[in-house]
Design an enzyme around this catalytic site. Structure first.
Site, PDB file in Angstrom:
ATOM      1  N   HIS A  69      42.068  45.850  35.411  1.00  9.82           N
ATOM      2  CA  HIS A  69      41.026  46.181  34.427  1.00  9.82           C
ATOM      3  C   HIS A  69      41.275  47.548  33.808  1.00  9.82           C
ATOM      4  CE1 HIS A  69      37.639  43.081  35.060  1.00  9.82           C
ATOM      5  NE2 HIS A  69      38.779  42.563  35.472  1.00  9.82           N
ATOM      6  N   ASN A  97      32.770  43.703  34.036  1.00 12.51           N
ATOM      7  CA  ASN A  97      33.093  44.564  35.168  1.00 12.51           C
ATOM      8  C   ASN A  97      32.218  44.316  36.375  1.00 12.51           C
ATOM      9  OD1 ASN A  97      35.253  45.965  34.374  1.00 12.51           O
ATOM     10  ND2 ASN A  97      34.127  47.698  33.568  1.00 12.51           N
ATOM     11  N   HIS A 194      45.422  36.271  41.827  1.00 12.20           N
ATOM     12  CA  HIS A 194      44.256  35.536  42.336  1.00 12.20           C
ATOM     13  C   HIS A 194      44.549  34.859  43.678  1.00 12.20           C
ATOM     14  CE1 HIS A 194      42.132  35.353  38.136  1.00 12.20           C
ATOM     15  NE2 HIS A 194      42.132  36.556  38.677  1.00 12.20           N
TER      16      HIS A 194
HETATM   17  C1  HEM Z   1      44.838  35.701  33.418  1.00  4.63           C
HETATM   18  C2  HEM Z   1      43.705  36.254  33.059  1.00  4.63           C
HETATM   19  C3  HEM Z   1      42.655  36.641  34.050  1.00  4.63           C
HETATM   20  C4  HEM Z   1      41.353  36.250  34.026  1.00  4.63           C
HETATM   21  C5  HEM Z   1      40.702  35.370  32.983  1.00  4.63           C
HETATM   22  C6  HEM Z   1      40.715  36.815  35.185  1.00  4.63           C
HETATM   23  C7  HEM Z   1      39.384  36.665  35.491  1.00  4.63           C
HETATM   24  C8  HEM Z   1      38.818  36.973  36.713  1.00  4.63           C
HETATM   25  C9  HEM Z   1      37.472  36.678  37.090  1.00  4.63           C
HETATM   26  C10 HEM Z   1      36.429  36.006  36.207  1.00  4.63           C
HETATM   27  C11 HEM Z   1      37.319  37.081  38.376  1.00  4.63           C
HETATM   28  C12 HEM Z   1      36.067  36.933  39.239  1.00  4.63           C
HETATM   29  C13 HEM Z   1      35.034  37.964  38.885  1.00  4.63           C
HETATM   30  C14 HEM Z   1      33.711  37.597  39.496  1.00  4.63           C
HETATM   31  O1  HEM Z   1      33.261  36.468  39.324  1.00  4.63           O
HETATM   32  O2  HEM Z   1      33.114  38.465  40.152  1.00  4.63           O
HETATM   33  C15 HEM Z   1      38.563  37.653  38.812  1.00  4.63           C
HETATM   34  C16 HEM Z   1      38.801  38.174  40.060  1.00  4.63           C
HETATM   35  C17 HEM Z   1      39.968  38.794  40.417  1.00  4.63           C
HETATM   36  N1  HEM Z   1      41.021  39.090  39.571  1.00  4.63           N
HETATM   37 FE1  HEM Z   1      41.351  38.275  37.768  1.00  4.63          FE
HETATM   38  N2  HEM Z   1      41.627  37.534  35.884  1.00  4.63           N
HETATM   39  C18 HEM Z   1      42.828  37.472  35.238  1.00  4.63           C
HETATM   40  C19 HEM Z   1      43.997  38.120  35.594  1.00  4.63           C
HETATM   41  C20 HEM Z   1      44.103  38.961  36.683  1.00  4.63           C
HETATM   42  C21 HEM Z   1      45.213  39.858  36.919  1.00  4.63           C
HETATM   43  C22 HEM Z   1      46.405  40.035  35.982  1.00  4.63           C
HETATM   44  C23 HEM Z   1      44.962  40.494  38.094  1.00  4.63           C
HETATM   45  C24 HEM Z   1      45.766  41.552  38.823  1.00  4.63           C
HETATM   46  C25 HEM Z   1      47.040  41.800  38.596  1.00  4.63           C
HETATM   47  C26 HEM Z   1      43.710  39.963  38.600  1.00  4.63           C
HETATM   48  C27 HEM Z   1      43.147  40.281  39.825  1.00  4.63           C
HETATM   49  C28 HEM Z   1      41.968  39.753  40.297  1.00  4.63           C
HETATM   50  C29 HEM Z   1      41.537  39.859  41.679  1.00  4.63           C
HETATM   51  C30 HEM Z   1      42.338  40.462  42.828  1.00  4.63           C
HETATM   52  C31 HEM Z   1      40.267  39.259  41.758  1.00  4.63           C
HETATM   53  C32 HEM Z   1      39.372  39.149  42.997  1.00  4.63           C
HETATM   54  C33 HEM Z   1      38.473  40.360  43.049  1.00  4.63           C
HETATM   55  C34 HEM Z   1      37.589  40.458  44.286  1.00  4.63           C
HETATM   56  O3  HEM Z   1      37.664  39.632  45.189  1.00  4.63           O
HETATM   57  O4  HEM Z   1      36.813  41.430  44.315  1.00  4.63           O
HETATM   58  N3  HEM Z   1      43.204  39.066  37.702  1.00  4.63           N
HETATM   59  N4  HEM Z   1      39.468  37.586  37.764  1.00  4.63           N
HETATM   60  C1  LIG Z   2      30.909  48.496  39.855  1.00  2.00           C
HETATM   61  C2  LIG Z   2      30.001  48.646  38.708  1.00  2.00           C
HETATM   62  O1  LIG Z   2      29.783  49.729  38.231  1.00  2.00           O
HETATM   63  N1  LIG Z   2      29.506  47.521  38.215  1.00  2.00           N
HETATM   64  C3  LIG Z   2      28.589  47.506  37.101  1.00  2.00           C
HETATM   65  C4  LIG Z   2      29.098  46.511  36.062  1.00  2.00           C
HETATM   66  O2  LIG Z   2      28.145  46.318  35.055  1.00  2.00           O
HETATM   67  C5  LIG Z   2      26.855  45.926  35.498  1.00  2.00           C
HETATM   68  C6  LIG Z   2      25.993  45.744  34.264  1.00  2.00           C
HETATM   69  O3  LIG Z   2      26.484  44.700  33.494  1.00  2.00           O
HETATM   70  C7  LIG Z   2      26.257  46.972  36.433  1.00  2.00           C
HETATM   71  O4  LIG Z   2      24.980  46.547  36.896  1.00  2.00           O
HETATM   72  C8  LIG Z   2      27.194  47.171  37.593  1.00  2.00           C
HETATM   73  O5  LIG Z   2      26.716  48.202  38.423  1.00  2.00           O
END
Ligand code: HEM
Ligand SMILES: CC(=O)N[C@H]1CO[C@H](CO)[C@@H](O)[C@@H]1O
Ligand SMILES: *[C@@H]1O[C@H](CO)[C@@H](O)[C@H](O)[C@H]1NC(C)=O
Length: 319
Positions: A69, A97, A194
């Site tokens: 991000h 975020n 992922h």
């Molecule tokens: C290809 C496009 C990508 C999309 C559309 C995407 C989207 C997302 C979404 C929607 C989540 C879950 C967020 C949630 O529901 O709280 C997520 C989690 C995550 N993403 Fe991606 N992502 C992408 C690429 C990447 C890349 C390039 C990386 C790192 C190099 C990455 C690393 C992660 C990790 C490690 C998580 C898990 C986070 C956790 O468990 O706290 N993602 N991503």
């Molecule tokens: C980790 C963090 O700061 N998350 C923020 C992301 O944005 C939401 C609002 O959309 C905040 O409530 C979270 O604290």
């Protein structure tokens, strides 16, 4: 163990990245950037990350995602860490975020490096090193992180439109990643991140409603609807069967229609990306090598030099 061949490949790669970056006239990052002025920076970050992982192994996913991000919005410049103020709503407060994690680990590494060498180690570099250390801790590949990024001076909620949405199809993903200079191979390898972590129902439950997702395994669809049925957007599911372990089971999940986000499963639906999913599902070593290469590239997105940024004293605030 890392083989000689892998090391040779990595050296060659770092070299290529350097040449590429230099030829664009942009700041060139280097692996030994802190050797003179903060020799223990790298070790300090690693120890901080390892300690945090021992308490909460799920933070590996958080740290890896922070780096992504950070880099995709305004370049790898630590802007993702900034807190909103009265007159500025920062990236962090964007819905994209929500659920970002690992900020305290970065703060702790920053405190320790500031004690050793005040004003030297940038937050952006700490994020990059911490992501690598998290990957290694979780069983993934080691790669040399290039350093020398300065911290950016801007963090605005509106910039987060740069982040790809989890509803994008493969064609759109290829084009979004292409805009940052990534190949189709980079896209698929990076999506392999992922293999760590979880997503909230909010990010994928629409796949059930729209029912326009032929790639989704019906058994998996039932699992998802059970888990997300009560309307709790914050309930989470893991991307693969081993959420704290960096391996290639993410790709094997895609082959079986168990991709969690639409943007995951689409990689197996589209002929352009399916071949790579199959290769990585079969050959973890190949996934690791392509992932290392793509991470080096990601770490170089729009990095800031001393004219464009500085070294923040507190990662959450502009100096
Ligand atoms: C290809 C496009 C990508 C999309 C559309 C995407 C989207 C997302 C979404 C929607 C989540 C879950 C967020 C949630 O529901 O709280 C997520 C989690 C995550 N993403 Fe991606 N992502 C992408 C690429 C990447 C890349 C390039 C990386 C790192 C190099 C990455 C690393 C992660 C990790 C490690 C998580 C898990 C986070 C956790 O468990 O706290 N993602 N991503
Ligand atoms: C980790 C963090 O700061 N998350 C923020 C992301 O944005 C939401 C609002 O959309 C905040 O409530 C979270 O604290
Ligand atoms: C992918 O999404 C874009 C934008 O929504 C759309 O125009 C395109 O037709 C889609 N491609 C495929 C193959 O579904």
């Amino acid at each position: 163990m890392v083989s000689f061949k892998q090391i040779a490949a990595l050296l060659l790669l770092s070299f290529e990245v350097l040449i590429n970056v230099a030829s664009y006239g942009v700041l060139a990052l280097t692996v030994d950037y802190y050797t003179m002025h903060c020799p223990f920076a790298e070790m300090t970050v690693r120890m901080t990350v390892n300690q945090a992982m021992q308490i909460d192994p799920t933070l590996a996913a958080g740290l890896l995602r922070l780096h992504f991000h950070d880099c995709f919005v305004e370049g790898c410049d630590g802007s993702v860490l900034i807190e909103s103020t009265e007159d500025n709503t920062a990236e962090k407060d964007s819905p994209a975020n929500q659920s970002l994690r690992g900020f305290e680990v970065i703060d702790q590494a920053k405190r320790l490096t500031e004690m050793q060498c005040p004003g030297v180690v940038s937050c952006a570099d700490i994020v990059a090193m911490a992501a690598r250390d998290a990957v290694v801790w979780a069983g993934g590949p080691y790669y040399n992180v290039q350093k020398g990024r300065k911290d950016g001076l801007r963090s605005r909620i509106e910039d987060t439109v740069e982040l790809p949405s989890p509803t994008l199809n493969s064609t759109s993903l290829v084009s979004v990643f292409g805009q940052h200079g990534f190949t189709v191979q980079d896209l698929v390898a990076l999506s392999g991140a992922h293999t760590l972590g979880v997503a909230r129902c909010a990010s994928f439950k629409d796949r059930l409603i729209s029912n326009s997702d032929p790639g989704m395994n019906p058994n998996f669809a039932r699992m998802v609807s059970r888990r997300c049925s009560d309307g709790d957007d914050d309930t989470t599911m893991s991307f693969d069967w081993t959420k704290n372990y960096f391996d290639n089971s993410y790709f094997r999940a895609l082959q079986r229609g168990f991709g969690l986000l639409a943007s995951d499963q689409t990689l197996f639906m589209d002929a352009q990306t399916r071949g790579l999913v199959d290769v990585y599902a079969m050959n973890q070593a190949r996934f690791f090598i392509d992932f290392q290469q793509a991470m080096l590239k990601m770490g170089n997105i729009d990095v800031k030099d001393a004219h464009q940024g500085n070294v923040r004293l507190n990662c959450r605030k502009l100096n």
